[in-house]
Design a protein around this motif. Sequence first.
Motif, mmCIF file in Angstrom:
data_model
loop_
_atom_site.group_PDB
_atom_site.id
_atom_site.type_symbol
_atom_site.label_atom_id
_atom_site.label_comp_id
_atom_site.label_asym_id
_atom_site.label_seq_id
_atom_site.Cartn_x
_atom_site.Cartn_y
_atom_site.Cartn_z
ATOM 1 N N ALA A 3 1.035 -1.429 0.273
ATOM 2 C CA ALA A 3 0.116 0.281 0.141
ATOM 3 C C ALA A 3 1.086 1.281 -0.201
ATOM 4 O O ALA A 3 0.260 2.311 1.110
ATOM 5 N N GLY A 4 2.235 1.415 -1.033
ATOM 6 C CA GLY A 4 2.264 2.355 -0.906
ATOM 7 C C GLY A 4 3.871 2.571 0.644
ATOM 8 O O GLY A 4 4.309 3.611 0.068
ATOM 9 N N LEU A 33 16.684 -3.736 -11.237
ATOM 10 C CA LEU A 33 17.470 -2.570 -10.986
ATOM 11 C C LEU A 33 18.953 -2.340 -10.865
ATOM 12 O O LEU A 33 19.139 -3.183 -9.565
ATOM 13 N N ASP A 34 20.026 -2.225 -11.947
ATOM 14 C CA ASP A 34 21.437 -2.900 -11.723
ATOM 15 C C ASP A 34 21.506 -1.688 -11.029
ATOM 16 O O ASP A 34 22.766 -0.989 -11.581
ATOM 17 N N LYS A 35 21.186 -1.151 -9.524
ATOM 18 C CA LYS A 35 22.116 -0.320 -8.488
ATOM 19 C C LYS A 35 22.273 -0.420 -7.700
ATOM 20 O O LYS A 35 20.951 -1.295 -7.276
ATOM 21 N N ASP A 36 23.241 -0.137 -6.625
ATOM 22 C CA ASP A 36 23.603 -0.514 -5.823
ATOM 23 C C ASP A 36 22.209 0.845 -4.618
ATOM 24 O O ASP A 36 22.845 1.615 -4.683
ATOM 25 N N SER A 71 21.259 0.028 -1.010
ATOM 26 C CA SER A 71 21.348 -1.010 0.131
ATOM 27 C C SER A 71 21.553 -0.096 1.146
ATOM 28 O O SER A 71 21.034 -0.121 2.311
ATOM 29 N N GLY A 72 22.028 1.534 0.521
ATOM 30 C CA GLY A 72 21.909 2.626 1.613
ATOM 31 C C GLY A 72 21.087 3.150 1.659
ATOM 32 O O GLY A 72 20.516 4.056 2.183
ATOM 33 N N ALA A 73 20.028 2.775 0.672
ATOM 34 C CA ALA A 73 18.515 3.731 0.346
ATOM 35 C C ALA A 73 17.615 4.541 1.498
ATOM 36 O O ALA A 73 17.623 3.130 2.593
ATOM 37 N N LYS A 126 10.408 5.529 -5.528
ATOM 38 C CA LYS A 126 11.784 4.574 -6.488
ATOM 39 C C LYS A 126 10.503 3.872 -6.943
ATOM 40 O O LYS A 126 10.436 4.022 -8.092
ATOM 41 N N PHE A 127 9.878 3.547 -5.866
ATOM 42 C CA PHE A 127 8.844 2.596 -6.605
ATOM 43 C C PHE A 127 7.731 2.405 -6.252
ATOM 44 O O PHE A 127 6.847 0.749 -5.844
#
Length: 144
Positions: free
Chosen positions: A21-22, A123-126, A128-130, A138-139
């Motif tokens: 739910a976002g 998504l080929d981006k790290d 892990s710190g987000a 983003k999603f």
Amino acid sequence: MNKRYIVTANAARARIFAHQAGVVREVETLVHPEGRLHTGDLRTGGKGEADDSATHSPRQSGNDDATMEKHAAFFAKEVADYMRQARTQGKADEFIIAAAPHFLGLLRQKLDKPTQECVIHTLDKDLSGASEEDLAEKFRPPLG
């Protein structure tokens, strides 16, 4: 409603978030400290103590790469196993994976077929710190 997990990962850390739910909230962190250390540190138990011959000779990178690759592959299997368990236990039926490009490739190799079929986006981006908020943004599903 689908139960979605967002998996963010690199060779040293994977964070798993529930996305419903976002709202994104972290449910698990898997840490693989060996993925962060240099091979020289691994051989000395990570304390940086080395015998004199090691401190005077140049580091040989061929071995480092092979060891790091082995650790990354081992951790990719651990993350894939976590995802498989989440799927089989009914905790998640969709996955989004955002991982460092090389680690993403390793992780794809380790996923079993049924879990692979539950991956709806990669998504080929790290990331892990987000933060949870960044990931929710983003999603966020498209409107309409």
